[in-house]
Write a protein that holds these residues in place. Structure first.
Motif, PDB file in Angstrom:
ATOM      1  N   SER A  16      48.954 -10.943  77.638  1.00  8.16           N
ATOM      2  CA  SER A  16      50.389 -10.671  77.050  1.00  8.16           C
ATOM      3  C   SER A  16      50.715  -9.597  78.039  1.00  8.16           C
ATOM      4  O   SER A  16      50.383  -8.588  78.125  1.00  8.16           O
TER       5      SER A  16
ATOM      6  N   THR B  74      59.043  -8.619  69.839  1.00 11.57           N
ATOM      7  CA  THR B  74      58.546  -9.893  69.324  1.00 11.57           C
ATOM      8  C   THR B  74      57.015  -9.829  69.672  1.00 11.57           C
ATOM      9  O   THR B  74      56.151 -10.137  68.702  1.00 11.57           O
ATOM     10  N   ALA B  75      56.726  -9.487  71.033  1.00 14.03           N
ATOM     11  CA  ALA B  75      55.270  -9.853  71.404  1.00 14.03           C
ATOM     12  C   ALA B  75      54.577  -8.700  70.949  1.00 14.03           C
ATOM     13  O   ALA B  75      53.472  -8.803  70.339  1.00 14.03           O
TER      14      ALA B  75
ATOM     15  N   SER C 247      55.221  -7.061  67.765  1.00 15.80           N
ATOM     16  CA  SER C 247      54.810  -7.707  66.459  1.00 15.80           C
ATOM     17  C   SER C 247      53.718  -8.523  66.097  1.00 15.80           C
ATOM     18  O   SER C 247      53.087  -8.440  65.005  1.00 15.80           O
ATOM     19  N   GLU C 248      53.390  -9.409  67.270  1.00 20.01           N
ATOM     20  CA  GLU C 248      52.284 -10.335  66.918  1.00 20.01           C
ATOM     21  C   GLU C 248      50.859  -9.605  67.003  1.00 20.01           C
ATOM     22  O   GLU C 248      49.994 -10.523  66.722  1.00 20.01           O
TER      23      GLU C 248
ATOM     24  N   CYS D  19      50.406 -10.972  59.610  1.00 18.90           N
ATOM     25  CA  CYS D  19      51.688 -11.099  58.723  1.00 18.90           C
ATOM     26  C   CYS D  19      50.978 -11.156  57.215  1.00 18.90           C
ATOM     27  O   CYS D  19      50.029 -11.545  57.053  1.00 18.90           O
TER      28      CYS D  19
ATOM     29  N   ARG E 193      55.542  -8.410  59.126  1.00 23.34           N
ATOM     30  CA  ARG E 193      54.573  -7.669  59.702  1.00 23.34           C
ATOM     31  C   ARG E 193      54.776  -6.209  59.575  1.00 23.34           C
ATOM     32  O   ARG E 193      56.061  -5.773  60.058  1.00 23.34           O
TER      33      ARG E 193
END
Length: 481
Positions: A278, A284-285, A287-288, A292, A298
């Motif tokens: 990644s 957004t990236a 947060s992954e 969750c 998250r």
């Protein structure tokens, strides 16, 4: 066969503001596991048996911060070399500068592994296998790029069109590179089965790379050679730093290595790989990387919610509460807070553009600013005063300096301070202080073996960081005029 990893550390990561700033860009941001991307990259680069040297291309203002991160990585001792850019000039210039230096020191058969300092790779074993496959192709005369097996029709990445009808060992010849597509085109690429995400990582044999650059982007090589001939090289045992001359570097074509070389050469291959890659290109990236809860939220920090779902909150310094909101990204730092709908995560860069246009310092600095000697944190400021917490590393020293517009009060909180204050030299212990008048030469040094912490109170009619004249400095920052 020598392998020389080249770590490219030049991006700011404007989509990750307010954590990522020019003086503390994305590679240095703390991840949820407590590590950061540049340390991970450095450890990954040193994991191969034939690596004797790590070369890093970075902004000259980030040199000492980068060195501190490498020390924290706790890898085996190898040669560290740096190419220091006065400003960004795109990846073709950076690759050319690294290649010229490596060819000079290691010859044509050295293998260069170009890595980005701000990429996350979670499958280290698969990465190692991909690198070994790339090295094999590089020794056969191919310019190798790493193609990531796509997981979805992503519009934020460039793509590689691989010729899967003609395999080359574990890879394929590249038909073409294509720019970031719209969603419909990206979906077509995924369905076709022969397209890969362009990772921006490469593997070259130096001799091949120089031959191809001579043929396809000679103007870049010539300009970078001119820059190196006018630049300053600092050397020590197992260490070197080439500080590129700003005037000549500014004349180097501003072009990426993809445009300058990879899209033009007929000797380009790709290694398809599934390495948990990644580029952490947005919140957004980021947060992954955090698990969750049952509502899809998250959290990285102390967070409470009520009737809220699908949110990401990063707040390390204080409690954050969400009530009745959905699909938000909230990033809280001591001097700035970001609130953005997840569907607009890519648009954070426009806030950074506004900050630059207005001259606001929040695109440059955090409240805590790193310096070669340590850090300072602005605790409070108002009309005619500013209060800082200063931390000086053991054995480190600030420059011998003077201010025209402000006086300073220093109070030692812990550790020992050696101070030059005009014509006096004194040692200050915990809870002792000194007052430095505007116009007086002064210097602060930590002679001890633990951090020196002090509180500085500035008073004056102008408190900007540019009110400083350096007379002597162990880090090469003294004024020369």
């Amino acid at each position: 066969m020598k392998i020389i990893p080249v770590i490219m550390s030049g991006g700011v990561g404007s989509r990750l503001w307010p954590e990522s700033r020019e003086t503390n860009p994305k590679p240095f941001m703390s991840l949820p596991d407590g590590d950061n991307l540049i340390r991970k990259t450095y450890r990954r680069a040193t994991a191969f048996d034939n690596v004797t040297e790590i070369m890093t291309v970075t902004n000259r203002d980030l040199l000492f911060k980068t060195e501190d991160e490498y020390k924290a990585a706790k890898t085996s001792s190898i040669v560290q070399s740096f190419i220091l850019e006065p400003f960004g000039r795109n990846t073709a210039a950076a690759v050319a500068a690294a290649a010229i230096q490596i060819q000079k020191n290691h010859g044509d058969d050295a293998i260069v592994l170009v890595l980005a300092a701000d990429h996350l790779i979670q499958n280290e074993q698969a990465f190692s296998e991909a690198v070994n496959s790339a090295i094999q192709l590089a020794t056969e005369g191919w310019l190798v790029t790493f193609g990531i097996q796509p997981e979805a029709p992503e519009t934020g990445f460039g793509y590689i069109d691989a010729n899967k009808s003609a395999p080359l060992g574990d890879g394929f010849k590249v038909n073409r590179f294509v720019e970031k597509p719209d969603l419909a085109t990206a979906t077509e690429y995924i369905n076709a089965g022969n397209f890969l995400w362009n990772s921006g990582m490469f593997c070259f044999r130096i001799g091949t790379l120089m031959e191809e650059m001579e043929q396809h982007c000679q103007e870049v090589l010539v300009a970078v050679n001119t820059t190196i001939s006018t630049s300053r090289l600092s050397e020590a045992p197992r260490y070197s730093a080439l500080s590129l001359d700003a005037e000549t570097f500014g004349k180097v074509p501003d072009i990426s290595i993809d445009y300058a070389l990879m899209e033009r050469s007929e000797r380009v291959a790709t290694i398809p790989c599934n390495i948990g890659w990644s580029d952490i290109g947005s919140w957004t990236a980021m947060s992954e990387l955090t698990p969750c809860d049952d509502s899809g939220n998250r959290f990285d920090g102390d967070v409470l919610t009520f009737q809220s779902s699908n949110n990401f909150v990063r707040s390390s310094d204080r409690l954050t509460s969400l009530v009745g909101v959905n699909n938000l990204i909230v990033v809280d730092t001591p001097d700035a807070i970001l609130i953005v709908d997840k569907d607009h995560a890519q648009d954070v860069k426009h806030i950074v553009s506004q900050l630059k246009k207005s001259g606001h310092s929040a695109h440059l600095y955090h409240r805590t600013v790193h310096r070669p000697w340590g850090t300072y944190t602005t605790l409070e400021e108002g009309e005619r005063f500013k209060i800082k917490r200063i931390v000086v590393k053991p054995g480190a020293s600030l420059s011998l300096q003077m201010h025209y517009h402000r006086s300073e009060h220093w109070v030692v909180v812990s550790g020992m301070a050696r101070v030059i204050n005009d014509d006096r030299e004194l040692l200050l212990d915990t809870n002792e202080s000194t007052f430095i008048r505007a116009g007086h030469k002064h210097r602060l040094e930590n002679p001890g073996v633990v951090d020196l912490v002090l509180i500085e109170v500035q008073c004056g009619d102008y408190l900007g960081e540019d009110d400083i004249v350096r007379f002597a400095d162990i880090y090469g920052r003294a004024d020369t005029k």
